[in-house]
Design an enzyme around this catalytic site. Structure first.
Site, PDB file in Angstrom:
ATOM      1  CG  ASP A 307      -2.029   1.096   1.086  1.00  0.00           C
ATOM      2  OD1 ASP A 307      -2.152   1.698   0.004  1.00  0.00           O
ATOM      3  OD2 ASP A 307      -2.729   1.356   2.087  1.00  0.00           O
ATOM      4  CG  HIS A 311       0.230  11.581   1.220  1.00  0.00           C
ATOM      5  ND1 HIS A 311      -0.800  11.917   0.372  1.00  0.00           N
ATOM      6  CD2 HIS A 311      -0.163  10.442   1.850  1.00  0.00           C
ATOM      7  CE1 HIS A 311      -1.772  11.028   0.484  1.00  0.00           C
ATOM      8  NE2 HIS A 311      -1.417  10.120   1.366  1.00  0.00           N
TER       9      HIS A 311
END
Length: 428
Positions: A307, A311
Site C-alpha cells: 500500500d 504524500h
C-alpha cells in the site's frame, strides 16, 4: 545478449541456502545451476550477486503512483524506481487519480505513460464505479479490453450493497477480481487513528475496528452469491481476520493481503500526534497485530502488499487531524519483513519470499513471481548480512514513513527486469 548472474544463493524448500548462478539470454532465464562461466559460453555481461539472496522479482498488488493528477507526491517514473529499489519487478497501481481511469480512453492514457516512464512492470487497476465515489458502474468489459488488472475503488469503500453486488456479478462474468478497500463511512465519525487507549490519551478521534470488518462481512456474503474473486486490501483488525477465515471455510472465493506496517506496529508504537503515523486503515491494537501474524501463518491472509502511498513532506508534517492518510513502503518492505520476522524466527525466509512473489502472482494469474527456465528474467538480489539504517534518501518523491532511522538487513543489491538491471545498490 547473454548475461550471467553469479555467486548468488537461493532458498530451498527446507529453508537451506543453495549456491546458484543464473544464465540469462535475451531477457529470458535459459539455465539455473552453477559454473556456467567455465562452460565456454561467452557472456556479454556478468553480474556478481556477492553471495546475496536471489529471488524472483517481488510482486506488489497494491501501490499508488499518483499520476495523473498528483505528480507532486509521486510519478510513474519515481514510483517505479522506488519499487525497483525495493526489489519489486511487478506492481499493480491503484486508480484514485485525477482523472480517474474510468473509461477505456483514460486507462489507455495511463498505460501510455507507463510504457514511456516505468522501469518495472506496472499493471493498472480500473475503478468499480465512475469517478470512484458514484453509484454508477464502469464499463468493465471495455476496461478489461484496455488492460485493467482488476477493479477497485481503493481509497474509499463501496458504500452501497446493491452497487457492490452488481459490480461483483459483472466482474464474475468477465472473470475479473473485485479488490476492496473496506470502510463503512457511516462509522468513521471523523476518526484519524485506531479507536483505543492511545487515541484517548492523545485526544484524537478514533476509527473503530467495525468500520473495516463490517463491510468485509457484507462483501463476503455478496461474493458467495456471485462467485466472484473478492480480494480484501490491507486487512488490519482481528475481527476482519475472523470473518475472512470463516468465509474461506465456507468455500467463498475470498483472498486477502496485509501490509508490513500493520504486522510490525501497534498503537502503542505511536509516540504522539505525528502525521507519519496516520494511515488508512490505521495502526491497530497489539491483539490485532498478532491476529494478522496468525492469519498469515494459517493461510487466512494470503500475501503481503505495501500500500505504498506517498504524500508530500509538507502534507505529512502536521497533526493527524490535518495530514492525509498514507505511508510509503516499496523500498523497505522486504528488509522490514526480513529483519522483524525472519531474523526473529517468527516467519521462515521461504514463507516471506513466497508471500511477496509466488502467492500474489498465483492469486491474480500473473505470469511472474517464480524463477523458472523459460520465464522472464525478473530477479531480485538481497544482502542478508549487512546491517544498515533506513535513511531519508528514497527513490520515491516522498518520505512519509515512521521507519526512518530503523536498523535493518535485507537491502536490495540488484533488481533485474527482463534481464536488464533497473536497480543496483551504489549505481543508481
Amino acid at each position: 545478449m547473454k548475461t550471467l548472474l553469479k555467486n548468488g544463493r537461493m532458498i530451498s524448500h527446507n529453508n537451506e541456502m543453495t549456491p546458484v548462478d543464473i544464465w540469462i539470454e535475451d531477457g529470458i532465464i535459459k539455465a539455473i545451476g552453477k559454473d556456467f562461466e567455465q562452460s565456454g559460453v561467452g557472456f556479454d555481461k556478468i553480474i556478481d550477486a556477492q553471495n546475496g539472496l536471489v529471488t524472483p522479482g517481488l510482486v506488489d498488488v497494491h501501490v499508488h503512483f499518483r499520476e495523473p493528477g498528483f505528480e507532486y507526491k509521486e510519478t510513474i517514473q519515481t514510483g517505479s524506481r522506488s519499487a525497483a529499489k525495493g526489489g519489486f519487478t511487478t506492481v499493480c497501481a491503484m486508480p484514485n487519480l485525477n482523472p480517474v481511469p474510468d473509461t477505456k480512453e483514460k486507462l489507455s492514457d495511463i498505460y501510455r505513460r507507463i510504457q514511456q516512464d516505468a522501469v518495472v512492470k506496472v499493471l493498472q487497476y480500473a475503478p468499480i464505479t465512475m469517478d470512484l465515489r458514484s453509484d454508477v458502474l464502469t464499463d468493465q468489459q471495455a476496461l478489461k479490453e484496455a488492460g485493467a488488472f482488476a477493479f477497485t475503488n481503493d481509497g474509499v469503500g463501496v458504500q452501497t450493497a446493491g452497487v457492490m453486488y452488481q459490480a461483483m456479478k459483472e466482474a464474475a462474468a468477465n472473470n475479473m477480481a473485485i479488490v476492496a478497500h473496506t470502510e463503512d463511512e457511516s462509522l468513521l465519525f471523523g476518526g484519524v487513528m485506531h479507536k483505543g487507549a492511545v487515541s484517548e490519551k492523545l485526544g484524537l478521534p478514533g476509527i473503530m475496528s467495525a468500520t473495516e470488518s463490517s463491510q468485509i462481512a457484507r462483501d463476503v456474503l455478496l461474493a458467495k452469491e456471485t462467485g466472484v474473486h473478492y480480494h480484501v486490501c490491507h486487512v488490519s483488525t482481528k475481527e476482519s481476520v475472523a470473518v475472512i477465515r470463516e468465509a474461506k471455510k465456507a468455500g467463498i472465493r475470498v483472498t486477502a493481503e496485509v501490509c508490513p506496517h500493520h504486522l510490525i506496529l501497534s498503537e502503542n508504537d505511536i509516540p504522539g500526534d505525528i502525521g507519519n503515523y496516520k494511515m488508512n486503515p490505521p495502526i491497530r491494537a497489539n491483539e490485532d497485530r498478532q491476529a494478522l501474524i496468525d492469519g498469515l501463518l494459517d493461510g487466512t491472509i494470503d500475501c503481503i502488499a505495501t500500500d505504498h502511498a506517498p504524500h508530500s513532506r509538507e502534507e505529512k508534517n502536521q497533526s493527524m487531524l490535518k495530514a492525509p492518510f498514507g505511508i510509503i513502503g516499496s523500498e523497505i518492505a522486504f528488509e522490514l519483513m526480513y529483519t522483524e520476522f525472519v531474523e526473529t524466527g517468527i516467519f521462515t525466509l521461504e514463507q516471506v519470499v513466497n508471500w511477496m512473489t509466488v502467492v500474489p502472482a498465483r492469486l491474480f494469474n500473473l505470469d511472474c513471481g517464480t524463477l523458472a527456465i523459460g520465464s522472464a528474467a525478473d530477479i531480485a538480489v538481497f544482502d542478508l548480512d549487512e546491517t544498515v539504517t533506513i535513511a531519508d534518501d528514497f527513490a520515491s518523491k516522498s518520505n512519509n514513513t515512521p521507519f526512518i532511522g530503523k536498523e535493518v538487513k535485507g537491502q536490495t543489491l540488484y533488481t533485474l527486469v527482463n534481464g536488464n538491471v533497473v536497480w543496483h545498490k551504489g549505481g543508481n
